[in-house]
Enzyme design. Structure first.
Site, short mmCIF file in Angstrom:
data_model
loop_
_atom_site.label_atom_id
_atom_site.label_comp_id
_atom_site.label_asym_id
_atom_site.label_seq_id
_atom_site.Cartn_x
_atom_site.Cartn_y
_atom_site.Cartn_z
N HIS A 43 39.48 0.48 73.95
CA HIS A 43 40.93 0.21 73.89
C HIS A 43 41.59 1.08 72.81
O HIS A 43 42.67 1.64 73.02
CB HIS A 43 41.20 -1.26 73.55
CG HIS A 43 40.72 -2.22 74.58
ND1 HIS A 43 41.40 -2.45 75.76
CD2 HIS A 43 39.63 -3.02 74.61
CE1 HIS A 43 40.75 -3.35 76.46
NE2 HIS A 43 39.67 -3.71 75.80
N ASP A 98 40.36 1.08 60.67
CA ASP A 98 40.06 -0.34 60.57
C ASP A 98 41.40 -1.07 60.59
O ASP A 98 42.37 -0.64 59.96
CB ASP A 98 39.28 -0.64 59.29
CG ASP A 98 38.45 -1.91 59.44
OD1 ASP A 98 37.91 -2.15 60.54
OD2 ASP A 98 38.33 -2.66 58.46
N THR A 99 41.44 -2.16 61.35
CA THR A 99 42.69 -2.89 61.54
C THR A 99 42.47 -4.37 61.26
O THR A 99 41.41 -4.91 61.58
CB THR A 99 43.18 -2.72 63.00
OG1 THR A 99 43.52 -1.35 63.21
CG2 THR A 99 44.41 -3.58 63.29
N GLY A 131 42.09 -7.87 71.83
CA GLY A 131 42.17 -8.62 70.58
C GLY A 131 43.24 -9.70 70.62
O GLY A 131 43.31 -10.52 71.55
N TYR A 132 44.09 -9.70 69.61
CA TYR A 132 45.12 -10.73 69.47
C TYR A 132 46.42 -10.38 70.23
O TYR A 132 47.43 -11.07 70.08
CB TYR A 132 45.45 -10.93 67.98
CG TYR A 132 44.25 -11.37 67.15
CD1 TYR A 132 43.94 -12.73 67.00
CD2 TYR A 132 43.42 -10.44 66.54
CE1 TYR A 132 42.83 -13.14 66.26
CE2 TYR A 132 42.31 -10.84 65.80
CZ TYR A 132 42.02 -12.18 65.66
OH TYR A 132 40.93 -12.58 64.92
N HIS A 173 51.16 -0.78 64.78
CA HIS A 173 50.49 -0.37 63.54
C HIS A 173 49.65 0.89 63.76
O HIS A 173 49.71 1.83 63.01
CB HIS A 173 49.60 -1.54 63.11
CG HIS A 173 48.87 -2.19 64.27
ND1 HIS A 173 49.53 -2.87 65.27
CD2 HIS A 173 47.56 -2.17 64.64
CE1 HIS A 173 48.67 -3.27 66.17
NE2 HIS A 173 47.46 -2.86 65.82
N ARG A 174 48.87 0.89 64.85
CA ARG A 174 47.98 2.02 65.13
C ARG A 174 48.79 3.27 65.42
O ARG A 174 48.46 4.36 64.98
CB ARG A 174 47.05 1.67 66.30
CG ARG A 174 45.97 2.69 66.57
CD ARG A 174 44.86 2.14 67.46
NE ARG A 174 44.19 1.02 66.84
CZ ARG A 174 44.38 -0.26 67.15
NH1 ARG A 174 45.22 -0.60 68.13
NH2 ARG A 174 43.74 -1.21 66.52
P1 IMP Z 1 38.36 -3.52 63.87
O1 IMP Z 1 39.34 -2.54 63.31
O2 IMP Z 1 37.57 -2.93 64.98
O3 IMP Z 1 37.53 -4.18 62.82
O4 IMP Z 1 39.26 -4.61 64.58
C1 IMP Z 1 39.42 -5.87 64.10
C2 IMP Z 1 39.89 -6.80 65.16
O5 IMP Z 1 41.29 -6.86 65.05
C3 IMP Z 1 39.60 -6.44 66.60
O6 IMP Z 1 38.40 -6.95 67.04
C4 IMP Z 1 40.73 -7.13 67.32
O7 IMP Z 1 40.40 -8.47 67.52
C5 IMP Z 1 41.84 -7.04 66.30
N1 IMP Z 1 42.73 -5.91 66.59
C6 IMP Z 1 42.66 -4.66 66.11
N2 IMP Z 1 43.67 -3.93 66.59
C7 IMP Z 1 44.38 -4.73 67.40
C8 IMP Z 1 45.52 -4.53 68.22
O8 IMP Z 1 46.10 -3.45 68.31
N3 IMP Z 1 45.94 -5.61 68.91
C9 IMP Z 1 45.33 -6.83 68.86
N4 IMP Z 1 44.25 -7.06 68.13
C10 IMP Z 1 43.77 -6.01 67.41
#
Ligand code: IMP
Length: 195
Positions: free
Chosen positions: A11, A68-69, A149-150, A176-177
């Site tokens: 994604h 990282d998000t 995700g959310y 954000h991204r």
């Molecule tokens: P990570 O950056 O892969 O550690 O992501 C952390 C978690 O945040 C992911 O598994 C998603 O559940 C959530 N996440 C990250 N980016 C998004 C987004 O753009 N939309 C919704 N959930 C997100």
């Protein structure tokens, strides 16, 4: 310019590719022949982003970036934050994470939240970070089936739709991204000009 994107999240790759022009050749870990689950052991997005990018740079000596998000919810004192992926447990279930979030927010009047992304770029061995945020609110029931995700419970400021009700292009107007990626692309363009 070839860049490895240090993620296994398709994604995120799709979003990134929809945001950058084709002059940047974004290679996934899979396409680079790398089959590892990069750990995210740290307490901040910044440290995790650095750790993931360094891991891949050390393995490949190729220019690369990671991101990282986290979702930071005001009424939950910034949780789930850096633990967003594993909020409801180590199996990283999107559904279970949303269920836990909605339960923890039940009855709380303040539903404000923000997503924050940190991108870590390693170019010719040197690291630069870029940040993007998106403020919004968590709604009470899921809407939409796009994204990940959310997304089904997050409505960004300036829209009535959840991220999961948006196309990639629409999400890119708020996310954000996308905001962190715009800074990355501006930096790369300047870097190329000075090269
Ligand atoms: P990570 O950056 O892969 O550690 O992501 C952390 C978690 O945040 C992911 O598994 C998603 O559940 C959530 N996440 C990250 N980016 C998004 C987004 O753009 N939309 C919704 N959930 C997100």
């Amino acid at each position: 310019m070839k860049l490895i994107f240090a993620t296994n999240n398709q994604h995120k790759v799709d979003e990134l590719r929809s945001l950058v022009t084709t002059e940047f050749d974004i290679i996934t870990l899979k396409e680079a022949g790398i089959d590892i689950d990069i750990p995210e052991p740290y307490d901040t997005l910044e440290e995790n982003a650095t750790g993931k990018a360094r891991t891949i740079f050390d393995m490949t000596s190729t220019n690369c970036f990671s991101e990282d998000t986290g979702l930071e919810v005001t009424a939950l004192n910034g949780e789930p934050g850096v633990k967003s992926a594993r909020y409801a447990g180590n199996n990283r279930s999107f559904d279970a994470n949303i269920d836990k979030l909605l339960i923890n927010l039940a009855g709380k009047p303040d539903r404000s939240a923000r997503f924050r992304t940190v991108i870590s770029l390693i170019l010719d061995g040197h690291e630069t970070q870029f940040e993007g945020e998106c403020k919004g609110r968590i709604i009470e029931t899921r809407r939409g089936d796009q994204g990940f995700g959310y997304d089904p419970v997050f409505v960004p400021e300036g829209s009535d739709k959840t991220f999961a009700e948006m196309t990639l292009t629409e999400k890119g107007e708020f996310s954000h991204r996308a905001r962190a990626t715009q800074k990355l692309v501006a930096f790369l363009n300047t870097y190329k000009l000075n090269d």
